[in-house]
Design a protein around this motif. Sequence first.
Motif, mmCIF file in Angstrom:
data_model
loop_
_atom_site.group_PDB
_atom_site.id
_atom_site.type_symbol
_atom_site.label_atom_id
_atom_site.label_comp_id
_atom_site.label_asym_id
_atom_site.label_seq_id
_atom_site.Cartn_x
_atom_site.Cartn_y
_atom_site.Cartn_z
ATOM 1 N N LEU A 39 0.836 -1.203 0.000
ATOM 2 C CA LEU A 39 0.000 0.000 0.000
ATOM 3 C C LEU A 39 0.870 1.252 0.000
ATOM 4 C CD1 LEU A 39 -2.894 -0.770 2.525
ATOM 5 C CD2 LEU A 39 -3.132 -0.332 0.084
ATOM 6 N N LYS A 40 1.900 1.252 0.814
ATOM 7 C CA LYS A 40 2.797 2.407 0.882
ATOM 8 C C LYS A 40 3.490 2.643 -0.454
ATOM 9 C CE LYS A 40 3.844 2.165 5.844
ATOM 10 N NZ LYS A 40 4.913 1.929 6.857
ATOM 11 N N PHE A 150 -4.145 -6.012 -12.948
ATOM 12 C CA PHE A 150 -5.571 -5.772 -13.212
ATOM 13 C C PHE A 150 -6.261 -5.284 -11.939
ATOM 14 C CE2 PHE A 150 -9.985 -7.157 -13.307
ATOM 15 C CZ PHE A 150 -10.414 -6.849 -14.590
ATOM 16 N N THR A 151 -5.974 -5.930 -10.817
ATOM 17 C CA THR A 151 -6.554 -5.527 -9.531
ATOM 18 C C THR A 151 -6.132 -4.113 -9.172
ATOM 19 O OG1 THR A 151 -6.615 -7.800 -8.706
ATOM 20 C CG2 THR A 151 -6.614 -6.042 -7.060
ATOM 21 N N LEU A 152 -4.855 -3.839 -9.302
ATOM 22 C CA LEU A 152 -4.314 -2.540 -8.907
ATOM 23 C C LEU A 152 -4.844 -1.417 -9.801
ATOM 24 C CD1 LEU A 152 -2.425 -1.226 -6.907
ATOM 25 C CD2 LEU A 152 -0.528 -1.675 -8.479
ATOM 26 N N LYS A 156 -7.292 1.732 -8.369
ATOM 27 C CA LYS A 156 -7.006 3.163 -8.505
ATOM 28 C C LYS A 156 -8.127 3.889 -9.253
ATOM 29 C CE LYS A 156 -1.944 2.656 -8.657
ATOM 30 N NZ LYS A 156 -0.743 2.796 -9.530
ATOM 31 N N LYS A 157 -8.643 3.252 -10.283
ATOM 32 C CA LYS A 157 -9.661 3.885 -11.125
ATOM 33 C C LYS A 157 -10.953 4.150 -10.367
ATOM 34 C CE LYS A 157 -11.937 3.280 -15.617
ATOM 35 N NZ LYS A 157 -12.100 2.372 -16.790
ATOM 36 N N LEU A 309 -11.983 -6.712 -9.529
ATOM 37 C CA LEU A 309 -12.405 -5.333 -9.720
ATOM 38 C C LEU A 309 -12.743 -4.707 -8.367
ATOM 39 C CD1 LEU A 309 -14.837 -6.160 -12.632
ATOM 40 C CD2 LEU A 309 -12.828 -4.683 -12.896
ATOM 41 N N THR A 310 -12.751 -3.385 -8.318
ATOM 42 C CA THR A 310 -13.279 -2.640 -7.174
ATOM 43 C C THR A 310 -14.596 -2.018 -7.621
ATOM 44 O OG1 THR A 310 -11.062 -2.165 -6.328
ATOM 45 C CG2 THR A 310 -12.862 -0.761 -5.547
#
Length: 335
Positions: A39-40, A150-152, A156-157, A309-310
């Motif tokens: 995360l950092k 893909f997750t990252l 962010k999006k 996905l988020t």
Amino acid sequence: MTRLFPKAWVGTMTVGTIAPASPAPNNFRQRYERGIQNLKALGLKVIEDRRVFAKNGHVAGTVGARVRHIHDLFQNPEVGMIISAIGGFNSNQLLRHIDYDLIQRNPKILVGYSDVTNLHMAITKQTNLVTFYGPAIMPQFGDFGGPIDFTLRNFKKAFQPIPIGSLPVSEVFTEELLPWGTHDSRPKQMQPNSGWIICHEGKSEGYSLVANLTTLMMTIATRWEPIWQDKVLFLEEEGQSTQITDRCLTHLENIGVFEKIKGIVFGRSYGYKVVDSKYPLKRILRRFGRRYKIPVIANVDFGHSDPVLTLPQLIHVKVDTAKQDVAFTEAAVVA
């Protein structure tokens, strides 16, 4: 629909972490710490609070301690995002004790999945805050090398003040589960993704409700049961079976949910069991789609899968199976 939107992720944001159910951070500290470091690496400032390491039997501390931790993070003016360390089984213990007025006065990005469904349903119902069904610190950010791209990218999006738009399909996925603390010192093996499965054709629009299906059942007949009207249900499971999915969906049918919703999008799941090959998940989902004339899509990248996905709650979404398109049409955060 009146909704409360958290502020967008712009530049450096301070993140707080919670363990609302499972004491896994205590049991697998190296995995948790690796997630914090990843995360950092995104430029996020993380509040390192030892309360996430609490353990009280099968849960991460007492009810009072877990609730106070959530309250402290929501009322901390420096915190912009709260991410769950992991899910578990018992975050529903907290729901009667949460100060929802405090949360409503201090809207923030809240991210988690699985058992965190309890928090999503309660907070959205009581405050109208848009929350996010997405990756957790240990399962995704704690992976060797960090989350899959893909997750990252989609994480962010989701927190930008623009619509997410059409959901992408990952080219690859993994079903490999590496035992934490002993064998999770390499990337997982990936395999090609065959794409979405159209279980019943149709076109509709509504508002997103994203949940773990069996956890969602815990909210029924409580004050935190969702408002079903005009929702597109994004449902997912972990290690369940066609029998359990059929039972849960039938219960939703029995209480009148299917007359109110606009569609179903079902996530791909680790360890999902087809009890009888003549009755796969597609056939079960098609039955409900055909009966209620709603679009139904399966094998989508969210929930207990990898990558993920988020997905925001309470956001307008359009489903069009002819175009194989699921599109979020409005931003989930404000600038």
